[in-house]
Design a protein around this motif. Structure first.
Motif, PDB file in Angstrom:
ATOM      1  N   SER B  10       0.817  -1.209   0.000  1.00  0.00           N
ATOM      2  CA  SER B  10       0.000   0.000   0.000  1.00  0.00           C
ATOM      3  C   SER B  10       0.854   1.263   0.000  1.00  0.00           C
ATOM      4  CB  SER B  10      -0.915   0.027   1.240  1.00  0.00           C
ATOM      5  OG  SER B  10      -1.848  -1.016   1.172  1.00  0.00           O
ATOM      6  N   PHE B  11       1.802   1.325   0.930  1.00  0.00           N
ATOM      7  CA  PHE B  11       2.489   2.602   1.135  1.00  0.00           C
ATOM      8  C   PHE B  11       3.834   2.701   0.424  1.00  0.00           C
ATOM      9  CE2 PHE B  11      -0.409   2.509   4.793  1.00  0.00           C
ATOM     10  CZ  PHE B  11      -1.065   3.699   4.537  1.00  0.00           C
ATOM     11  N   VAL B 188      -3.213   9.197  -5.969  1.00  0.00           N
ATOM     12  CA  VAL B 188      -3.963   8.212  -5.170  1.00  0.00           C
ATOM     13  C   VAL B 188      -5.290   7.884  -5.854  1.00  0.00           C
ATOM     14  CG1 VAL B 188      -5.098   7.764  -2.964  1.00  0.00           C
ATOM     15  CG2 VAL B 188      -2.892   8.922  -3.007  1.00  0.00           C
ATOM     16  N   PHE B 192      -5.528   4.205  -7.159  1.00  0.00           N
ATOM     17  CA  PHE B 192      -6.184   3.578  -6.023  1.00  0.00           C
ATOM     18  C   PHE B 192      -5.182   2.881  -5.113  1.00  0.00           C
ATOM     19  CE2 PHE B 192      -9.538   1.328  -3.705  1.00  0.00           C
ATOM     20  CZ  PHE B 192     -10.374   2.406  -3.520  1.00  0.00           C
ATOM     21  N   ASN B 193      -4.094   3.589  -4.861  1.00  0.00           N
ATOM     22  CA  ASN B 193      -3.039   3.093  -3.968  1.00  0.00           C
ATOM     23  C   ASN B 193      -2.420   4.321  -3.301  1.00  0.00           C
ATOM     24  OD1 ASN B 193      -0.101   2.604  -3.347  1.00  0.00           O
ATOM     25  ND2 ASN B 193      -0.733   0.507  -3.852  1.00  0.00           N
ATOM     26  N   PRO B 194      -2.198   4.304  -1.972  1.00  0.00           N
ATOM     27  CA  PRO B 194      -1.728   5.513  -1.289  1.00  0.00           C
ATOM     28  C   PRO B 194      -0.224   5.766  -1.391  1.00  0.00           C
ATOM     29  CG  PRO B 194      -2.151   3.804   0.307  1.00  0.00           C
ATOM     30  CD  PRO B 194      -2.501   3.215  -1.029  1.00  0.00           C
TER      31      PRO B 194
END
Lengths: 224, 226, 251
Positions: B10-11, B188, B192-194
């Motif tokens: 994710s990050f 983002v 669709f990913n932070p």
């Protein structure tokens, strides 16, 4: 001029939007009453921790404080609100604001209180310890009360900034004053609600600004 | 996926990061330009107002004090929103960049005027009298004797205040400016990913961490030397 | 040596060394103070007398050696240092009164927080202590409203309120204007007459001659000689002592 007045100071719109603005104002006050004590708590923890002489405590704390002083609060807030849900941590707007302000505001209060603690002469600590007071008691009854008094203008100034900063909660859809004003504006196609919000902020905070400018003038003047 | 994999995916997602790095770098440039424009205009206007105030023209001073108080009391985001979303209702369109620049410039102007003024008033009256007694004029006294002393003690508070206000450039993302935070937000919502947010946070740290450390150094350096 | 031999020691410091970095400020000092004795430490500045005093209640940590006060091993890590410090009062050169509390508040703080007394009892004891330093009528004053001499007397009250077994005075009159010194010395003399054990670092040689049981001369982190005031002032054995005394007397 008429267009200007009609757009920014439209009395009819103020009356229409008043209930929703009033809700927003109450939320802003509630939010301030939440994040100011939270930030102060974080600041006291940081400031007291930095009094431990070990470099293993001092340097990590300094990096921590400087990190949250370097990160714009909005970035932190968006990260918590929009980033963390991707790993299943969804704290909602109030939760995100609480955590974000605890970290950001705590770092600022921490710096101020640290300076305050350092401004208390060492003799105060020695006198207190010589009468048998413990480290914690000395901090609570002797050092912190003087520290707070010495940096009172900075504490007030930071609190003013914190209350102003609550307006960024509108970005994560927390229904505070600015958020409600924007809602009202988008329905009425008129800028008056935002102007009304600005006036509300000004009425609320002007006395604090006046007080501060007196205190600061005295402080700087005394230094020269 | 384990929790850790999910966290890194994710990050710290390399693919997403690589894809949006150029946008973040563009945003970085924009943030720097915006910040420099704010600092230049804000400090210049603040000093100008403080200098005008030394002439002690009553109504003018009241006006300055009111304007300064106004922009110290209003949250910067409220001013930005008013300029960007409010003015169009009156037929005036400002770009997000100009609205953000103008709002933060006014805020920095207010805070720096207050600090400059406090610095000027802190210089002892005897300095004015000594300089005037040697035949220097008002402006010469101000320029050669008073200001150099005043500026010196204003440096620490001015540095810290400038840093704090400059960090407000992130607010420009709210009015569709593709600065660091704006670019990251866009990244983002597309991926669709932070991970772009992580990149953004790192970019802000790269930009402001040295500045914060510098501010700390200046504060100790100037603290007790006059 | 003097009238005090034979009585039990209250303070016993043995072979105290203290280093600050590479500075060796105490080089093996022994000090023994018996009950009701008033010991005067004199010596040039930098001789280590204040450091020695601060080692006795462990405001300064000795590098090596042992300190026993009233039977308690001060350097034992198992010793509750805060409890032990109740028995050792200290008065500082710069008073160190808490500026945010009244005179009464200054005296009451440790009574309430260290001894755990109730408000009424603490207040009564604090009043009594202020009375002993003749400042009962200044109880409600803040330190900034008091003269230096009055502040120092409040500091003495703060210490004696805890009923210590021994009092340490670190240059109690050096920060005072000359006309305020007398009041503080008078209070110290009364304490002595009430039987308080005292260790005093000071340059008030007149007071030493009149009130001290024993005078200890220190130089370069060591005790050069010690004896009755009459012996030390009139007939010092060591050249260093003689030089110091004559220099002081000239002032």
């Amino acid at each position: 001029m008429d267009l200007f007045l009609d757009t920014f100071f439209n009395w009819q719109i103020v009356q229409e939007a008043w209930p929703i603005l009033w809700q927003g104002l109450k939320a802003t006050l509630l939010l301030s009453a939440l994040v100011v004590p939270l930030g102060l708590l974080g600041g006291i923890i940081l400031a007291v921790l930095t009094t431990f002489p070990s470099p293993w405590v001092k340097w990590p704390l300094r990096v921590w404080v400087d990190t949250f002083r370097a990160l714009p609060p909005l970035v932190l807030l968006v990260f918590i609100f929009a980033g963390l849900p991707f790993v299943g941590v969804d704290v909602g707007p109030w939760g995100a604001v609480a955590i974000g302000f605890f970290l950001n505001t705590g770092a600022y209060y921490g710096e101020i209180l640290r300076a305050g603690i350092e401004s208390v002469p060492r003799g105060q600590l020695e006198a207190a310890r010589s009468t048998g007071l413990t480290r914690g008691q000395t901090m609570t009854y002797v050092v912190l009360p003087q520290a707070v008094r010495n940096v009172l203008p900075d504490l007030i100034s930071n609190t003013l900034e914190v209350v102003k900063l609550t307006s960024i909660a509108s970005v994560v859809a927390l229904p505070e004053l600015l958020f409600e004003a924007r809602q009202a504006q988008s329905v009425t196609y008129n800028a008056t609600p935002i102007m009304a919000a600005a006036v509300a902020y000004f009425i609320l905070l002007w006395p604090v600004v006046r007080l501060l400018s007196r205190l600061e003038n005295r402080q700087l003047a005394g230094r020269g | 996926m384990t929790g850790w994999e999910r966290f890194t995916d994710s990050f710290f997602n390399a693919r997403v990061m690589a894809q949006y790095l150029p946008k973040i770098i563009d945003g970085f440039g924009l943030t720097v330009v915006l910040a420099l424009c704010i600092i230049a205009a804000g400090l210049a206007l603040g000093l100008l107002l403080a200098l005008v105030r030394t002439f002690s023209i009553r109504p003018l001073n009241w006006l300055i004090i009111f304007v300064v108080d106004l922009f110290r009391a209003l949250p910067p985001l409220v001013i930005i929103v008013l300029l960007y979303f409010g003015l169009p209702n009156a037929g005036v369109e400002l770009s997000g960049f100009v609205a953000s620049w103008l709002a933060l410039t006014l805020v920095l102007m207010a805070f720096s005027e207050e600090i400059f003024w406090a610095g000027i008033t802190s210089v002892a009256k005897g300095q004015w009298e000594a300089a005037r007694s040697t035949g220097l004029g008002f402006v010469q006294t101000l320029g050669f004797v008073v200001l150099p002393q005043a500026l010196r003690i204003t440096i620490p508070p001015l540095t810290n205040r400038t840093i704090a206000i400059t960090k407000g450039t992130a607010l420009a993302s709210v009015v569709a400016v593709p600065d660091i935070l704006g670019a990251a937000n866009a990244g983002v919502s597309f991926s669709f990913n932070p991970s772009p947010l992580t990149l953004g946070a790192i970019a802000y740290l790269v930009l402001f961490f040295p500045v914060v450390v510098l501010g700390r150094w200046i504060e100790t350096r100037f603290a007790w030397k006059r | 040596m003097s009238t005090t031999t034979g009585r039990a020691p209250i303070v016993e410091a043995r072979d105290i060394h203290k280093h600050f970095g590479h500075l060796h400020v105490l080089k093996g000092v022994d000090l023994r103070v018996v009950e009701k004795e008033l010991v005067f430490l004199i010596g040039p500045s930098g001789s280590g007398k204040s450091t020695l005093l601060r080692c006795l209640n462990r405001l300064e940590e000795p590098s090596s050696g042992s300190v026993t006060v009233d039977g308690i091993d001060m350097l034992d890590p198992k010793t509750d240092i805060n409890k032990a410090r109740q028995r050792i009062g200290m008065v500082f050169q710069s008073f160190n009164l808490y500026p945010h509390m009244t005179a009464l508040g200054n005296v009451m703080l440790a009574l309430r927080k260290v001894l755990g007394l109730g408000r009424a009892e603490a207040e009564a004891k604090a009043q009594a202590a202020l009375d002993r330093v003749h400042l009962a009528d200044r109880a409600d004053h803040y330190p900034l409203q008091l003269s230096g001499g009055q502040q120092q007397r409040v500091a003495i009250a703060r210490a004696i309120a805890l009923e210590p077994r021994v009092m340490l005075f670190d240059e109690p009159t050096s920060a005072l204007d000359p006309e305020l010194v007398g009041g503080v010395l008078a209070v110290m003399r009364e304490l002595r007459e009430d039987g308080m054990t005292m260790v005093v670092v000071s340059h008030e040689m007149g007071f030493a001659k009149a009130a001290a049981d024993r005078v200890v001369f220190m130089a370069d982190g060591m005790i050069v000689e010690s004896g009755l005031p009459a012996e030390i002032f009139a007939d010092p054995k060591h050249e260093r002592t003689r030089a110091f005394i004559s220099q002081i007397e000239r002032h």
